[in-house]
Design an enzyme around this catalytic site. Sequence first.
Site, PDB file in Angstrom:
ATOM      1  N   LYS A 236       0.385   4.653   6.577  1.00 39.98           N
ATOM      2  CA  LYS A 236      -0.238   5.495   5.549  1.00 39.98           C
ATOM      3  C   LYS A 236       0.351   6.904   5.608  1.00 39.98           C
ATOM      4  O   LYS A 236       1.031   7.275   6.543  1.00 39.98           O
ATOM      5  CB  LYS A 236      -1.756   5.593   5.757  1.00 39.98           C
ATOM      6  CG  LYS A 236      -2.481   4.262   5.788  1.00 39.98           C
ATOM      7  CD  LYS A 236      -2.453   3.552   4.455  1.00 39.98           C
ATOM      8  CE  LYS A 236      -3.136   2.189   4.560  1.00 39.98           C
ATOM      9  NZ  LYS A 236      -2.924   1.366   3.408  1.00 39.98           N
TER      10      LYS A 236
ATOM     11  N   SER B 189       0.798  -1.235   0.000  1.00 40.73           N
ATOM     12  CA  SER B 189       0.000   0.000   0.000  1.00 40.73           C
ATOM     13  C   SER B 189       0.827   1.280   0.000  1.00 40.73           C
ATOM     14  O   SER B 189       0.322   2.333  -0.360  1.00 40.73           O
ATOM     15  CB  SER B 189      -0.966   0.022   1.182  1.00 40.73           C
ATOM     16  OG  SER B 189      -0.286   0.283   2.384  1.00 40.73           O
TER      17      SER B 189
END
Length: 177
Positions: free
Chosen positions: A82, A40
């Site tokens: 993230k 990710s």
Amino acid sequence: MKESFKTEFYSLLKTILIALVLAFIIKNFIFTFAYVKGISMEPTLSEKDVLFSFVPKKYLNLNRSDIVIVKSPIEENKNYIKRVIGLPGDEIKIQNGSVYVNDKLLEENYTSNDYTEALNATYTLLEGNEYFIMGDNRNPGGSIDSRTFGPIKKSAIKSVVTFRILPFSKIERLGVK
């Protein structure tokens, strides 16, 4: 001899308990290490990278583009790594594959491609303690992030990544570029 053994045993037990308490305090209140699993955050971070993160930074003002470790809002006992895209009070729009923060195009030189799918987040207005986070991998299915589960609360942020420490060939300071 038994008394000596007892004394040494309690001394060893005391040392182990102190070490465990110190390790707990350091890991939860000073710094920690994280291991990247998944894709990710590609191309910035790769599978098996080891990161150093600073815990007290989460209590300060976070900056847009900081890389954070957050408690997953959808998976029990899992953390996500993230990038902070939106700060409290920001208005986030994803239109025509581009991300806008407060009606300004967000320059993102760290993403996997120039197109960002909106998924469930074409428009988000962040409240006073909310953050919008996304992975750098913007390929379809590349990241589960705020586009899927919505904004996260500041309390979900566990730490702010400051360095990649492994592999040695990629050691670098991370965050704002």
